[in-house]
Motif scaffolding. Structure first.
Motif, mmCIF file in Angstrom:
data_model
loop_
_atom_site.group_PDB
_atom_site.id
_atom_site.type_symbol
_atom_site.label_atom_id
_atom_site.label_comp_id
_atom_site.label_asym_id
_atom_site.label_seq_id
_atom_site.Cartn_x
_atom_site.Cartn_y
_atom_site.Cartn_z
ATOM 1 N N TYR A 269 1.900 -3.629 5.424
ATOM 2 C CA TYR A 269 2.211 -4.757 4.541
ATOM 3 C C TYR A 269 3.493 -5.451 5.010
ATOM 4 O O TYR A 269 3.542 -6.682 5.116
ATOM 5 C CB TYR A 269 2.380 -4.262 3.113
ATOM 6 C CG TYR A 269 2.522 -5.359 2.086
ATOM 7 C CD1 TYR A 269 1.414 -5.973 1.532
ATOM 8 C CD2 TYR A 269 3.790 -5.767 1.657
ATOM 9 C CE1 TYR A 269 1.541 -6.969 0.582
ATOM 10 C CE2 TYR A 269 3.936 -6.767 0.710
ATOM 11 C CZ TYR A 269 2.808 -7.368 0.173
ATOM 12 O OH TYR A 269 2.946 -8.368 -0.766
ATOM 13 N N ILE A 270 4.509 -4.659 5.300
ATOM 14 C CA ILE A 270 5.783 -5.244 5.721
ATOM 15 C C ILE A 270 5.668 -5.816 7.129
ATOM 16 O O ILE A 270 6.203 -6.903 7.410
ATOM 17 C CB ILE A 270 6.892 -4.183 5.643
ATOM 18 C CG1 ILE A 270 7.096 -3.764 4.182
ATOM 19 C CG2 ILE A 270 8.185 -4.697 6.236
ATOM 20 C CD1 ILE A 270 8.109 -2.671 3.979
ATOM 21 N N THR A 271 4.951 -5.107 8.011
ATOM 22 C CA THR A 271 4.755 -5.620 9.371
ATOM 23 C C THR A 271 4.011 -6.952 9.345
ATOM 24 O O THR A 271 4.335 -7.879 10.099
ATOM 25 C CB THR A 271 3.986 -4.598 10.213
ATOM 26 O OG1 THR A 271 4.727 -3.376 10.280
ATOM 27 C CG2 THR A 271 3.761 -5.115 11.628
ATOM 28 N N SER A 272 3.002 -7.012 8.476
ATOM 29 C CA SER A 272 2.250 -8.273 8.345
ATOM 30 C C SER A 272 3.155 -9.402 7.855
ATOM 31 O O SER A 272 3.082 -10.533 8.351
ATOM 32 C CB SER A 272 1.086 -8.072 7.373
ATOM 33 O OG SER A 272 0.411 -9.285 7.134
ATOM 34 N N ALA A 273 4.035 -9.100 6.889
ATOM 35 C CA ALA A 273 4.962 -10.117 6.394
ATOM 36 C C ALA A 273 5.932 -10.550 7.488
ATOM 37 O O ALA A 273 6.236 -11.752 7.641
ATOM 38 C CB ALA A 273 5.723 -9.582 5.191
ATOM 39 N N GLU A 274 6.421 -9.563 8.258
ATOM 40 C CA GLU A 274 7.330 -9.895 9.354
ATOM 41 C C GLU A 274 6.634 -10.752 10.408
ATOM 42 O O GLU A 274 7.226 -11.707 10.937
ATOM 43 C CB GLU A 274 7.876 -8.608 9.983
ATOM 44 C CG GLU A 274 8.803 -7.828 9.055
ATOM 45 C CD GLU A 274 9.240 -6.504 9.651
ATOM 46 O OE1 GLU A 274 8.641 -6.097 10.680
ATOM 47 O OE2 GLU A 274 10.154 -5.873 9.099
ATOM 48 N N ILE B 289 -0.746 10.407 1.160
ATOM 49 C CA ILE B 289 0.607 9.886 1.357
ATOM 50 C C ILE B 289 0.734 9.215 2.719
ATOM 51 O O ILE B 289 1.447 8.207 2.870
ATOM 52 C CB ILE B 289 1.662 11.001 1.176
ATOM 53 C CG1 ILE B 289 3.021 10.385 0.851
ATOM 54 C CG2 ILE B 289 1.765 11.890 2.408
ATOM 55 C CD1 ILE B 289 4.061 11.394 0.410
ATOM 56 N N ASP B 290 0.024 9.738 3.723
ATOM 57 C CA ASP B 290 0.007 9.075 5.027
ATOM 58 C C ASP B 290 -0.643 7.701 4.919
ATOM 59 O O ASP B 290 -0.189 6.729 5.540
ATOM 60 C CB ASP B 290 -0.742 9.924 6.050
ATOM 61 C CG ASP B 290 0.029 11.175 6.446
ATOM 62 O OD1 ASP B 290 1.261 11.191 6.236
ATOM 63 O OD2 ASP B 290 -0.594 12.131 6.948
ATOM 64 N N SER B 291 -1.713 7.638 4.106
ATOM 65 C CA SER B 291 -2.407 6.371 3.912
ATOM 66 C C SER B 291 -1.505 5.352 3.210
ATOM 67 O O SER B 291 -1.430 4.187 3.614
ATOM 68 C CB SER B 291 -3.677 6.600 3.091
ATOM 69 O OG SER B 291 -4.314 5.369 2.796
ATOM 70 N N LYS B 292 -0.796 5.796 2.183
ATOM 71 C CA LYS B 292 0.111 4.891 1.473
ATOM 72 C C LYS B 292 1.264 4.447 2.379
ATOM 73 O O LYS B 292 1.688 3.279 2.332
ATOM 74 C CB LYS B 292 0.641 5.580 0.209
ATOM 75 C CG LYS B 292 -0.394 5.736 -0.904
ATOM 76 C CD LYS B 292 0.219 6.363 -2.142
ATOM 77 C CE LYS B 292 -0.829 6.615 -3.231
ATOM 78 N NZ LYS B 292 -1.339 5.367 -3.794
ATOM 79 N N ALA B 293 1.777 5.387 3.167
ATOM 80 C CA ALA B 293 2.857 5.028 4.089
ATOM 81 C C ALA B 293 2.373 4.002 5.110
ATOM 82 O O ALA B 293 3.115 3.066 5.470
ATOM 83 C CB ALA B 293 3.374 6.279 4.799
ATOM 84 N N LYS C 14 2.637 -3.106 -4.276
ATOM 85 C CA LYS C 14 2.371 -2.145 -5.344
ATOM 86 C C LYS C 14 0.888 -2.126 -5.705
ATOM 87 O O LYS C 14 0.309 -1.055 -5.947
ATOM 88 C CB LYS C 14 3.208 -2.469 -6.580
ATOM 89 C CG LYS C 14 3.120 -1.401 -7.678
ATOM 90 C CD LYS C 14 4.064 -1.712 -8.814
ATOM 91 C CE LYS C 14 4.096 -0.559 -9.826
ATOM 92 N NZ LYS C 14 2.792 -0.237 -10.398
ATOM 93 N N ASP C 15 0.257 -3.290 -5.736
ATOM 94 C CA ASP C 15 -1.184 -3.348 -6.044
ATOM 95 C C ASP C 15 -1.990 -2.583 -5.009
ATOM 96 O O ASP C 15 -2.946 -1.868 -5.353
ATOM 97 C CB ASP C 15 -1.651 -4.799 -6.111
ATOM 98 C CG ASP C 15 -1.075 -5.532 -7.311
ATOM 99 O OD1 ASP C 15 -0.639 -4.860 -8.255
ATOM 100 O OD2 ASP C 15 -1.051 -6.782 -7.282
ATOM 101 N N LEU C 16 -1.606 -2.723 -3.743
ATOM 102 C CA LEU C 16 -2.321 -1.999 -2.676
ATOM 103 C C LEU C 16 -2.103 -0.494 -2.796
ATOM 104 O O LEU C 16 -3.028 0.293 -2.605
ATOM 105 C CB LEU C 16 -1.847 -2.499 -1.306
ATOM 106 C CG LEU C 16 -2.235 -3.926 -0.923
ATOM 107 C CD1 LEU C 16 -1.574 -4.316 0.395
ATOM 108 C CD2 LEU C 16 -3.752 -4.060 -0.808
ATOM 109 N N LEU C 17 -0.880 -0.106 -3.123
ATOM 110 C CA LEU C 17 -0.594 1.326 -3.276
ATOM 111 C C LEU C 17 -1.335 1.903 -4.475
ATOM 112 O O LEU C 17 -1.856 3.020 -4.418
ATOM 113 C CB LEU C 17 0.910 1.544 -3.437
ATOM 114 C CG LEU C 17 1.782 1.228 -2.214
ATOM 115 C CD1 LEU C 17 3.249 1.379 -2.560
ATOM 116 C CD2 LEU C 17 1.423 2.116 -1.036
#
Length: 421
Positions: free
Chosen positions: A60-65, A50-54, A194-197
């Motif tokens: 992912y979001i930081t990269s998009a930002e 769960i830490d890995s998914k978080a 979702k694909d990464l998760l």
């Protein structure tokens, strides 16, 4: 209960009972220790996952930002913002917008607006010139962008009005010095996240599933059951997670529960407070603790085999030792019945230092002593019998002499009587 039992049976029963108790203690102690370690490892794997998914969500979001910030700081856009009426700069900015969009996969679109949300450049040129926000909605967007600590205002995951797919919509202001002069906006496809998760699996937990939920709105974001996406959460376990995060202030934790299908589950959760989300991973206890059950079964088999081996070896040792003792017992019974005949079955034990050897030596010595006594008594009896015969003969001769003397005396008496007459 053992008063009339043979010693070998009593010893065998005692050894079996002691072995069973010892194996039971070994099983309980070993199982407790091993199970605790295996359970901790299983739960640790869940927490690591769960830490890995978080971390994946955050990256992912930081990269998009970061991508949006990079787009907003381009010289092409700033030159155009300095003079939005310049058609050459507008064309350059639009070409930059289109080429930049082609280099960023998994994006629904990326664009630049003026400060009033009038579209100046867009990855889809047909929408250029549209105004997307007005009034209070515009003011709220402007205030949210200026208040964003990271420089990017992220509205979270939502359904795209254009494509009906999940997107992560974000905005950032474009500055001229300290003055905001425009807006860079875009939407990255949530399917890539979702694909990464989905690709992040827990080794050994093939049936584990996860849910990404919006704690503030009480909605599913991602779930193994895609029909639940963006529907209201009614699952009791997820509702407990939301309660523990929103009311209990917990950042992470674990829950054990029984699902509607009657199966026992174990789940871990992690709050993503900066986004108002929570990530939950669940799996059946049968799969999570499979190693525990296998270890327990193997340990039980080893303990049973150990118990059987101890009992068998003990029985063989007792039997071998009792065989010698049985020979000595038979000899003692013979002596008890005054059967002093020579018995070769105990001769091989005579002289040994073991208890059986000492008993055999004593019985053998006692037998010899009794045999000597009996022999002496026999000799004495024979001698006594001879003396008795001699005494009988002498007695008969004496009686004969007495009878003769009596007859002679009677004759003498008669003669005296006659003479006197």
């Amino acid at each position: 209960m053992f008063k009339n039992r043979k010693l070998s049976f009593v010893i065998a029963v005692v050894v079996a009972v002691v072995s069973a108790v010892a194996m039971g203690i070994v099983f309980i102690m070993s199982d407790t220790s091993a199970s605790r370690i295996l359970i901790e490892n299983a739960e640790s794997n869940m927490k690591t996952s769960i830490d890995s998914k978080a971390q994946i969500i955050d990256e992912y979001i930081t990269s998009a930002e970061t991508t949006l910030l990079t787009f907003s700081k381009s010289g092409e856009l700033k030159n155009f913002y300095m003079d939005t009426s310049n058609t050459v700069n507008q064309k350059i900015a639009q070409e930059y917008n289109s080429s930049f969009y082609e280099c960023i996969p998994n994006w629904e679109g990326i664009y630049s607006d003026d400060w009033t949300t009038k579209v100046l450049t867009h990855s889809t040129e047909a929408v250029v010139g549209m105004v997307t926000r007005e009034g209070d909605a515009l003011k709220q967007l402007q205030d949210s962008m200026l208040a964003a600590k990271s420089g990017v205002y992220n509205t979270g995951i939502m359904k795209s009005p254009a494509m009906e797919q999940l997107i992560i919509s974000m905005y950032c202001p474009i500055y001229d010095g300290d003055k905001p002069i425009g807006i860079a906006g875009g939407a990255v496809m949530a399917a890539g996240l979702k694909d990464l998760l989905d690709a992040t699996k827990i080794e050994g937990f093939d049936n584990a599933s996860y849910s990404l939920i919006n704690v503030e709105k009480g909605l599913y974001i991602f779930d193994a059951n895609e029909e639940l996406i963006f529907t209201e959460i009614a699952d009791p376990s997820l509702m407990e997670v939301m309660t523990r995060i929103s009311e209990g202030g917990e950042d992470s934790g674990q829950i054990s529960y029984t699902g509607d299908d009657g199966v026992d589950y174990f789940s871990v959760f992690k709050s993503l407070p900066e986004r108002g989300w929570a990530l939950v991973i669940r799996d059946t206890k049968d799969e999570i603790y499979q190693d525990v059950y296998e270890s327990r079964t193997k340990l039980a088999i080893f303990c049973v085999l150990g118990f059987i081996l101890i009992v068998l070896v003990s029985w063989l040792v007792i039997r071998l030792n009792m065989k010698a003792l049985a020979s000595v017992v038979r000899k003692v019974n013979k002596v008890k019945n005054l059967d002093l005949t020579r018995d070769t079955s105990i001769e091989k034990y005579v002289g040994r230092k073991s208890e059986v050897g000492q008993i055999a030596t004593a019985v053998d010595s006692l037998t010899k002593t009794f045999r000597a006594i009996v022999s002496t008594l026999t000799e004495c009896s024979a001698s006594l019998a001879g003396s008795t015969d001699t005494m009988s003969t002498t007695s008969r001769e004496l009686l004969d002499s007495i009878e003769n003397n009596a007859a002679t005396t009677e004759q003498l008496s008669a003669s005296i009587i006659s003479t006197n007459s």
